[in-house]
Design an enzyme around this catalytic site. Structure first.
Site, mmCIF file in Angstrom:
data_model
loop_
_atom_site.group_PDB
_atom_site.id
_atom_site.type_symbol
_atom_site.label_atom_id
_atom_site.label_comp_id
_atom_site.label_asym_id
_atom_site.label_seq_id
_atom_site.Cartn_x
_atom_site.Cartn_y
_atom_site.Cartn_z
ATOM 1 N N SER A 127 0.846 -1.198 0.000
ATOM 2 C CA SER A 127 0.000 0.000 0.000
ATOM 3 C C SER A 127 0.879 1.244 0.000
ATOM 4 O O SER A 127 1.986 1.235 0.550
ATOM 5 C CB SER A 127 -0.834 -0.046 1.284
ATOM 6 O OG SER A 127 -1.320 1.212 1.628
ATOM 7 N N TYR A 152 -2.126 -0.447 10.749
ATOM 8 C CA TYR A 152 -2.349 -1.078 9.433
ATOM 9 C C TYR A 152 -1.149 -0.848 8.517
ATOM 10 O O TYR A 152 -0.592 -1.789 7.920
ATOM 11 C CB TYR A 152 -3.628 -0.529 8.784
ATOM 12 C CG TYR A 152 -3.704 -0.871 7.312
ATOM 13 C CD1 TYR A 152 -4.053 -2.158 6.895
ATOM 14 C CD2 TYR A 152 -3.364 0.069 6.326
ATOM 15 C CE1 TYR A 152 -4.074 -2.493 5.543
ATOM 16 C CE2 TYR A 152 -3.390 -0.252 4.978
ATOM 17 C CZ TYR A 152 -3.746 -1.540 4.598
ATOM 18 O OH TYR A 152 -3.749 -1.863 3.265
ATOM 19 N N LYS A 156 2.004 -3.379 6.724
ATOM 20 C CA LYS A 156 2.462 -3.458 5.319
ATOM 21 C C LYS A 156 3.968 -3.230 5.240
ATOM 22 O O LYS A 156 4.656 -3.881 4.449
ATOM 23 C CB LYS A 156 1.699 -2.456 4.450
ATOM 24 C CG LYS A 156 0.210 -2.767 4.317
ATOM 25 C CD LYS A 156 -0.041 -4.098 3.615
ATOM 26 C CE LYS A 156 -1.508 -4.474 3.572
ATOM 27 N NZ LYS A 156 -1.769 -5.801 3.004
HETATM 28 P P1 NAD Z 1 -11.108 -6.795 1.321
HETATM 29 O O1 NAD Z 1 -11.346 -6.717 2.784
HETATM 30 O O2 NAD Z 1 -12.225 -6.485 0.417
HETATM 31 O O3 NAD Z 1 -10.559 -8.249 0.931
HETATM 32 C C1 NAD Z 1 -9.727 -9.009 1.777
HETATM 33 C C2 NAD Z 1 -10.309 -10.412 1.845
HETATM 34 O O4 NAD Z 1 -9.466 -11.225 2.667
HETATM 35 C C3 NAD Z 1 -11.705 -10.454 2.468
HETATM 36 O O5 NAD Z 1 -12.582 -11.119 1.594
HETATM 37 C C4 NAD Z 1 -11.520 -11.209 3.775
HETATM 38 O O6 NAD Z 1 -12.645 -11.999 4.084
HETATM 39 C C5 NAD Z 1 -10.262 -12.034 3.497
HETATM 40 N N1 NAD Z 1 -9.458 -12.346 4.683
HETATM 41 C C6 NAD Z 1 -8.945 -11.459 5.594
HETATM 42 N N2 NAD Z 1 -8.244 -12.116 6.514
HETATM 43 C C7 NAD Z 1 -8.303 -13.445 6.201
HETATM 44 C C8 NAD Z 1 -7.765 -14.625 6.783
HETATM 45 N N3 NAD Z 1 -7.044 -14.598 7.915
HETATM 46 N N4 NAD Z 1 -8.014 -15.807 6.186
HETATM 47 C C9 NAD Z 1 -8.758 -15.862 5.063
HETATM 48 N N5 NAD Z 1 -9.289 -14.787 4.460
HETATM 49 C C10 NAD Z 1 -9.065 -13.581 5.039
HETATM 50 O O7 NAD Z 1 -9.844 -5.873 1.013
HETATM 51 P P2 NAD Z 1 -9.310 -5.326 -0.388
HETATM 52 O O8 NAD Z 1 -9.665 -3.897 -0.497
HETATM 53 O O9 NAD Z 1 -9.676 -6.272 -1.454
HETATM 54 O O10 NAD Z 1 -7.751 -5.377 -0.111
HETATM 55 C C11 NAD Z 1 -6.970 -6.488 -0.534
HETATM 56 C C12 NAD Z 1 -5.541 -6.263 -0.115
HETATM 57 O O11 NAD Z 1 -5.066 -5.041 -0.679
HETATM 58 C C13 NAD Z 1 -5.344 -6.117 1.395
HETATM 59 O O12 NAD Z 1 -4.116 -6.750 1.728
HETATM 60 C C14 NAD Z 1 -5.239 -4.632 1.600
HETATM 61 O O13 NAD Z 1 -4.488 -4.304 2.733
HETATM 62 C C15 NAD Z 1 -4.524 -4.212 0.340
HETATM 63 N N6 NAD Z 1 -4.763 -2.796 -0.028
HETATM 64 C C16 NAD Z 1 -6.044 -2.358 -0.188
HETATM 65 C C17 NAD Z 1 -6.276 -1.019 -0.522
HETATM 66 C C18 NAD Z 1 -7.674 -0.487 -0.659
HETATM 67 O O14 NAD Z 1 -7.847 0.743 -0.610
HETATM 68 N N7 NAD Z 1 -8.677 -1.316 -0.843
HETATM 69 C C19 NAD Z 1 -5.178 -0.166 -0.723
HETATM 70 C C20 NAD Z 1 -3.890 -0.657 -0.578
HETATM 71 C C21 NAD Z 1 -3.686 -2.002 -0.233
HETATM 72 C C1 WQD Z 2 -9.279 10.026 0.501
HETATM 73 C C2 WQD Z 2 -9.469 11.528 0.638
HETATM 74 C C3 WQD Z 2 -9.831 12.295 2.884
HETATM 75 C C4 WQD Z 2 -13.705 10.394 3.447
HETATM 76 C C5 WQD Z 2 -6.616 5.063 2.751
HETATM 77 C C6 WQD Z 2 -5.485 4.333 3.419
HETATM 78 C C7 WQD Z 2 -4.478 3.846 2.417
HETATM 79 C C8 WQD Z 2 -5.132 3.030 1.345
HETATM 80 C C9 WQD Z 2 -6.262 3.771 0.735
HETATM 81 C C10 WQD Z 2 -5.066 0.736 2.119
HETATM 82 C C11 WQD Z 2 -8.737 12.110 1.835
HETATM 83 C C12 WQD Z 2 -11.034 12.568 2.018
HETATM 84 C C13 WQD Z 2 -12.510 10.815 2.879
HETATM 85 C C14 WQD Z 2 -14.692 11.358 3.778
HETATM 86 C C15 WQD Z 2 -13.260 13.082 2.921
HETATM 87 N N1 WQD Z 2 -5.679 1.808 1.855
HETATM 88 N N2 WQD Z 2 -12.299 12.146 2.627
HETATM 89 N N3 WQD Z 2 -14.426 12.664 3.496
HETATM 90 O O1 WQD Z 2 -6.939 8.157 3.497
HETATM 91 O O2 WQD Z 2 -6.057 8.385 1.135
HETATM 92 O O3 WQD Z 2 -6.088 6.206 2.131
HETATM 93 O O4 WQD Z 2 -7.171 4.208 1.754
HETATM 94 O O5 WQD Z 2 -3.917 0.464 2.024
HETATM 95 O O6 WQD Z 2 -3.567 3.085 3.108
HETATM 96 O O7 WQD Z 2 -4.865 5.211 4.332
HETATM 97 O O8 WQD Z 2 -8.256 7.252 1.536
HETATM 98 O O9 WQD Z 2 -10.590 7.297 0.823
HETATM 99 O O10 WQD Z 2 -10.084 7.558 3.281
HETATM 100 O O11 WQD Z 2 -9.548 9.405 1.743
HETATM 101 O O12 WQD Z 2 -13.059 14.279 2.686
HETATM 102 O O13 WQD Z 2 -15.753 11.043 4.327
HETATM 103 O O14 WQD Z 2 -10.853 11.795 0.860
HETATM 104 O O15 WQD Z 2 -9.574 13.372 3.733
HETATM 105 O O16 WQD Z 2 -8.264 13.354 1.447
HETATM 106 P P1 WQD Z 2 -6.807 7.601 2.147
HETATM 107 P P2 WQD Z 2 -9.700 7.813 1.882
#
Ligand code: NAD
Ligand code: WQD
Length: 342
Positions: A127, A152, A156
């Site tokens: 991330s 979190y 990572k």
């Molecule tokens: P998500 O929660 O939709 O999907 C994760 C899935 O993993 C879920 O379906 C959950 O049931 C499963 N899971 C969690 N722990 C488990 C375990 N111990 N055993 C089996 N299954 C398990 O999340 P996502 O948005 O699809 O994110 C996927 C990956 O990408 C994560 O590692 C997350 O940290 C990373 N990521 C997500 C974002 C984002 O904004 N969505 C951004 C950066 C990184």
């Molecule tokens: C985006 C922008 C808020 C909600 C997070 C994690 C990052 C990654 C992605 C996993 C910001 C603004 C938001 C609201 C708002 N995930 N906002 N009102 O914070 O960039 O990143 O998700 O790895 O690790 O930190 O994403 O969607 O929360 O916010 O104004 O109700 O929207 O201030 O500028 P963020 P976000």
């Protein structure tokens, strides 16, 4: 047939990646997901979109014994794409041990089965939060990490070290660490999208759920930042572009195009977009006004962050296809689809 194991395949990014894998490769796909943040319905959606059924093993990856028994049954596993993790930044501040336990234990276990069953290709969901508060923009893969802003993000940072240290000890093992910026949007059909079990705190699902009446009006967290319109800037990227990058990263490893065992790529569009620009794009594509107000700054928010994505483009031959309007329109179609199918 060669099998790719996708952990977290019922989740948001995992399910979109399975769709891309089914449509663009001939690998047999098996998902491992315990539905802690998803439901079985995901696999019906995947089948409607692709015409293919995907087997899911309902196992907690933190349980090594069950995991090993399950993987033992899988024929010819050649790669693992590891999405499974908890992902809520705010929740991780309140429940840090749950995040360290789930995200780290599951990773150690999945690497352990890579060793036991000699699975040579591995992709890890990292991330942009690993960078913390950055002082240089755009962020390159060499930008130094600052202190993690949440447990979190810390999982990572630690996770990346665990994977690369494991690779150093196992010459057969090659991996890609993908640092996603802000994945948003839904499959362009509108039939699959983001559906966390808890109330969303991220901007785009908040916008669509607020517009459809499930959530109250959006609060814009601050309009007095030193940016072009006063709101924070992020690099939003379509989830299907993220999914496509996983297919390309997998092929990169399988075709042995990597020059080192651990390769790291930023996945963003390279464009910084403000909160107000997201709102305006949503209003344009949905043909409706969004009800929002300006609130206080959110503690811990980074002011401005976006990716330098040239490495992913040149090494993986990847190119994001979707623009901000596409992201907002697909997210809106998904929200409407959920409402119509209630
Ligand atoms: P998500 O929660 O939709 O999907 C994760 C899935 O993993 C879920 O379906 C959950 O049931 C499963 N899971 C969690 N722990 C488990 C375990 N111990 N055993 C089996 N299954 C398990 O999340 P996502 O948005 O699809 O994110 C996927 C990956 O990408 C994560 O590692 C997350 O940290 C990373 N990521 C997500 C974002 C984002 O904004 N969505 C951004 C950066 C990184
Ligand atoms: C985006 C922008 C808020 C909600 C997070 C994690 C990052 C990654 C992605 C996993 C910001 C603004 C938001 C609201 C708002 N995930 N906002 N009102 O914070 O960039 O990143 O998700 O790895 O690790 O930190 O994403 O969607 O929360 O916010 O104004 O109700 O929207 O201030 O500028 P963020 P976000």
């Amino acid at each position: 047939m060669e099998t790719i194991i996708v952990t977290g395949g019922a989740g948001y990014i995992g399910s979109h990646t399975i769709i891309e894998l089914l449509q663009n490769t001939s690998y047999h796909i098996i998902s491992i997901d315990n539905f802690s943040n998803s439901t079985k319905e995901t696999f019906n959606r995947i089948e409607i979109i692709t015409g293919k059924q995907v087997e899911n093993l309902d196992i907690d990856i933190c349980n090594l014994q069950e995991l090993e028994l399950a993987i033992k049954q899988i024929k010819n596993p050649i790669g693992i794409i590891h999405f499974a993790a908890y992902k809520s930044v705010g929740d991780s501040v309140l429940n840090p041990l749950a995040y360290y336990h789930n995200n780290i234990t599951s990773l150690v276990n999945i690497l352990s089965v890579c060793k036991t069953f000699h699975i040579p290709q591995f992709i890890f969901s990292s991330s942009c939060s690993v960078y913390g508060n950055v002082s240089e923009l755009p962020v390159t893969e060499n930008t130094a990490f600052s202190i993690a802003e949440s447990p979190y993000a810390h999982t990572k940072q630690i996770g990346e070290d665990i994977v690369s240290n494991f690779a150093k000890s196992e010459s057969f093992f090659n991996n890609v660490l993908l640092r996603y910026f802000n994945p948003v949007g839904a499959h362009q059909s509108g039939l699959n999208g983001e559906l966390s079990k808890d109330k969303p705190s991220n901007l785009v699902p908040f916008i669509t759920q607020s517009a459809i009446g499930i959530l109250p009006p959006l609060t814009v967290f601050g309009d007095d930042y030193d940016t072009r319109d006063g709101s924070c800037i992020r690099d939003y990227i379509h989830v299907s572009d993220i999914a496509d990058a996983h297919v390309k990263a997998l092929n990169y490893l399988i075709e042995k195009k990597n020059s080192q065992q651990t390769s790291i790529f930023n996945l963003g569009t390279g464009n910084g977009v403000s909160v107000f620009e997201c709102i305006h794009s949503f209003e344009k594509v949905s043909h409706q006004k969004l009800n929002y107000h300006i609130g206080k700054r959110r503690p811990g928010d980074v002011i401005n962050i976006y990716a330098n994505n040239t490495l992913a483009k040149s090494q993986l031959n990847w190119q994001p296809k979707y623009n901000l309007d596409d992201m907002m329109l697909s997210a809106w179609k998904w929200e409407l689809n959920l409402k119509n199918n209630k």
